[in-house]
Write a protein that holds these residues in place. Sequence first.
Motif, PDB file in Angstrom:
ATOM      1  N   ASP A  33      -6.225   3.928   5.707  1.00 36.00           N
ATOM      2  CA  ASP A  33      -6.196   2.271   6.403  1.00 36.00           C
ATOM      3  C   ASP A  33      -6.798   3.119   8.068  1.00 36.00           C
ATOM      4  O   ASP A  33      -7.135   3.178   8.783  1.00 36.00           O
ATOM      5  N   VAL A  37      -9.103   1.938   9.657  1.00 36.11           N
ATOM      6  CA  VAL A  37      -9.310   0.790   9.549  1.00 36.11           C
ATOM      7  C   VAL A  37      -8.964   0.410  11.492  1.00 36.11           C
ATOM      8  O   VAL A  37      -8.652   0.988  11.566  1.00 36.11           O
ATOM      9  N   HIS A  39      -7.497  -1.729  14.736  1.00 36.63           N
ATOM     10  CA  HIS A  39      -6.292  -2.545  14.167  1.00 36.63           C
ATOM     11  C   HIS A  39      -6.373  -3.132  15.553  1.00 36.63           C
ATOM     12  O   HIS A  39      -6.886  -2.634  16.506  1.00 36.63           O
ATOM     13  N   SER A  40      -6.309  -4.783  15.669  1.00 33.33           N
ATOM     14  CA  SER A  40      -5.690  -5.088  16.986  1.00 33.33           C
ATOM     15  C   SER A  40      -5.243  -5.223  17.945  1.00 33.33           C
ATOM     16  O   SER A  40      -4.058  -4.434  17.931  1.00 33.33           O
ATOM     17  N   SER A  42      -4.785  -2.437  19.218  1.00 38.12           N
ATOM     18  CA  SER A  42      -3.957  -0.998  20.084  1.00 38.12           C
ATOM     19  C   SER A  42      -5.395  -0.413  19.889  1.00 38.12           C
ATOM     20  O   SER A  42      -6.258  -0.572  20.247  1.00 38.12           O
ATOM     21  N   GLN A  44      -5.852   2.913  19.131  1.00 40.07           N
ATOM     22  CA  GLN A  44      -6.228   3.337  17.260  1.00 40.07           C
ATOM     23  C   GLN A  44      -4.846   4.919  16.863  1.00 40.07           C
ATOM     24  O   GLN A  44      -4.751   4.882  15.900  1.00 40.07           O
ATOM     25  N   PRO A  49       1.140   2.583  11.242  1.00 36.39           N
ATOM     26  CA  PRO A  49       0.886   1.072  10.890  1.00 36.39           C
ATOM     27  C   PRO A  49       2.124   1.372   9.547  1.00 36.39           C
ATOM     28  O   PRO A  49       1.782   1.840   8.228  1.00 36.39           O
TER      29      PRO A  49
END
Length: 476
Positions: A33, A37, A39-40, A42, A44, A49
């Motif tokens: 992740d 990934v 993330h929305s 956020s 980063q 998470p």
Amino acid sequence: MTPPVPSHAPSHAPASAAPLADPRAGAAVKAADRAHVFHSWSAQELIDPLAVAGAEGAYFWDYEGNRYLDFTSGLVFTNIGYQHPTVVAAIQEQAARLTTFAPAFALDVRSEAARLIAARTPGDLDKIFFTNGGADAVEHALRMARLHTGRPKVLSAYRSYHGGTTTAINVTGDPRRWASDSGTAGVVHFWTPFLYRSPFYASTEAEECARALEHLEATIAFEGPETVAAVILETVPGTAGIMMPPPGYLAGVREICDRHGIVFVLDEVMAGFGRTGEWFAADHFDVVPDLLTFAKGVNSGYVPLGGVAISAAIAETFATRPYPGGLTYSGHPLACAAAVATLRVMEDEKVVEHAAHIGATVLGPGLRDLAERHPSVGEVRGTGVFWALDLVRDRETREPLVPYNATGEANAPMAAFAAACKRNGLWPFVNMNRTHAVPACNVTEAEAKEGLAALDVALGVADEYTVQRRAAGGER
């Protein structure tokens, strides 16, 4: 052991045995992740998470063996809980039969999903345009309104959230709009009624309603009624704070829109499909919009699906004139199969009735009891399985527990509250100075009471910030 299911509760209840821990697998998930990934909503590098190992019913668990009662329903979409076996089986069956197909064709599962949705929408909203989620449902609803009226402007509330795509984020009222607000999107914001934090200096619900309608009427007058295509409202605002509109407000908006030839759009993406104890929140207020947007609970979020329910008058606009819009996955067979199964489960298991029952007999009374005992709770509001606690530093002044859109150290009280919830096995919905109680619509009485008990402990942490302020400034 599995909690007992009351006789009035839906039959689907989760297994509640503690999951097996597998920290090494969890570490691998988190590493992947972190590496790949994005993330929305956020920064980063500032997020961590949780790695989720599984979920069932009202619960999910991580790779450390920790199990959480989900009082967020994902993002308020798992209305029938996680992994309902009937819906899972329907998706599997549809995948084996016809996994995908283009939207220009007539498919049995797409037609049946549309029929079942139209059977539940208020009034003559009998045509369904399928989208992939709530934001694009709002995009298309407002495009339809502008094309139907030939007008450019849209009016929306400051206390609102309508999605993250271009039009949807501009009609959104909360701070997530600011970074993308071009000021050229033809959007005008206005204040809607909210007596607890009234912008109209009202002292009663009736005053708040009347003054809010006067404000909307004046806004339309000064913008030019002939320039306004649509007024869009969340029937019951969700993320913005679950503020139930006062009696007569939505009917008043309907009358104003009718008088000026304005399309009335209700956003039921979060409030729809049983969340408020009715199929749609509009049913509480006996009001029928021209367009209604939906997503989330239509299939409990199992496969992305949203849509617009369209009135006969607006559908007629596009009877011989092509509608200039569409999506590759509009009415995707897997999503529609999940919707058909979800709607049948909700009917068979009386999920909507159960949500109303839980709200009236467990969540509502339980939350009001917490408010009486915790000075950090300023107001309790909601219905069904759609509730908010407004947390304050001072009940008399109604000063929020944290400032508007607080981050970092300024948000420490809410961060401490959320951490206390998680330590006690509850995953909370926290936004600004509020926590929302929004479990699955088929949450059992035992699960709801478990959540209330965890909130009780966590509110004790929030109370410390209220008490500290009073100790510093003197008792009132």
